[in-house]
Design a protein around this motif. Structure first.
Motif, mmCIF file in Angstrom:
data_model
loop_
_atom_site.group_PDB
_atom_site.id
_atom_site.type_symbol
_atom_site.label_atom_id
_atom_site.label_comp_id
_atom_site.label_asym_id
_atom_site.label_seq_id
_atom_site.Cartn_x
_atom_site.Cartn_y
_atom_site.Cartn_z
ATOM 1 N N TRP A 1 1.001 -1.235 -0.239
ATOM 2 C CA TRP A 1 -0.157 -0.181 0.402
ATOM 3 C C TRP A 1 0.710 1.240 0.083
ATOM 4 O O TRP A 1 1.908 1.071 1.191
ATOM 5 N N ILE B 1 -2.085 -4.537 7.604
ATOM 6 C CA ILE B 1 -1.935 -5.085 6.121
ATOM 7 C C ILE B 1 -2.200 -5.755 6.431
ATOM 8 O O ILE B 1 -1.403 -7.156 6.655
ATOM 9 N N LEU C 1 -6.012 -2.884 4.130
ATOM 10 C CA LEU C 1 -5.169 -2.175 4.703
ATOM 11 C C LEU C 1 -5.988 -1.119 5.883
ATOM 12 O O LEU C 1 -7.348 -0.406 5.101
#
Length: 118
Positions: free
Chosen positions: A35, A67, A78
């Motif tokens: 992410w 995550i 997330l």
């Protein structure tokens, strides 16, 4: 390669959001996933990544973000808790080492906006 992040929104400081990302076009389970986020006027940064054996976080989100992945669904998530105004950014998911198109450009999907008000 397709990557679609979702779940962003406007939240007050201290609140939580859960981002999701659906991917297709490559062997998801073989790839480390990350992410990333990009705040206005700043470069894109990696905030968390996950392999099939572990996770790693940027210091700025450690202890607040988590995550996770579901290889059966080709999805990565997330969970963001205790959000701060400085977490405001567009969030993207991608493989840890992004694929490139025929022109050599990294492939990125559409991100999702996260805005944290103070």
């Amino acid at each position: 390669v397709q990557l679609q992040a979702s779940g962003g929104g406007l939240v007050q400081a201290g609140g939580s959001l859960r981002l999701s990302c659906a991917v297709s076009g490559f062997q998801f389970s073989d790839n480390a996933m990350g992410w990333y986020r990009q705040a206005p006027g700043k470069e894109r940064e990696l905030v968390a990544h996950i392999t099939n054996i572990g996770t790693k976080y940027a210091d700025s989100v450690k202890g607040r973000f988590t995550i996770s992945r579901d290889n059966a669904k080709n999805a990565v998530y997330l969970q963001m808790n205790t959000l701060k105004p400085e977490d405001t950014a567009v969030y993207y998911c991608n493989v840890l080492f992004p694929y490139r198109d025929d022109d050599g450009m990294e492939i990125w999907g559409k991100g999702t906006q996260v805005t944290v008000s103070s």
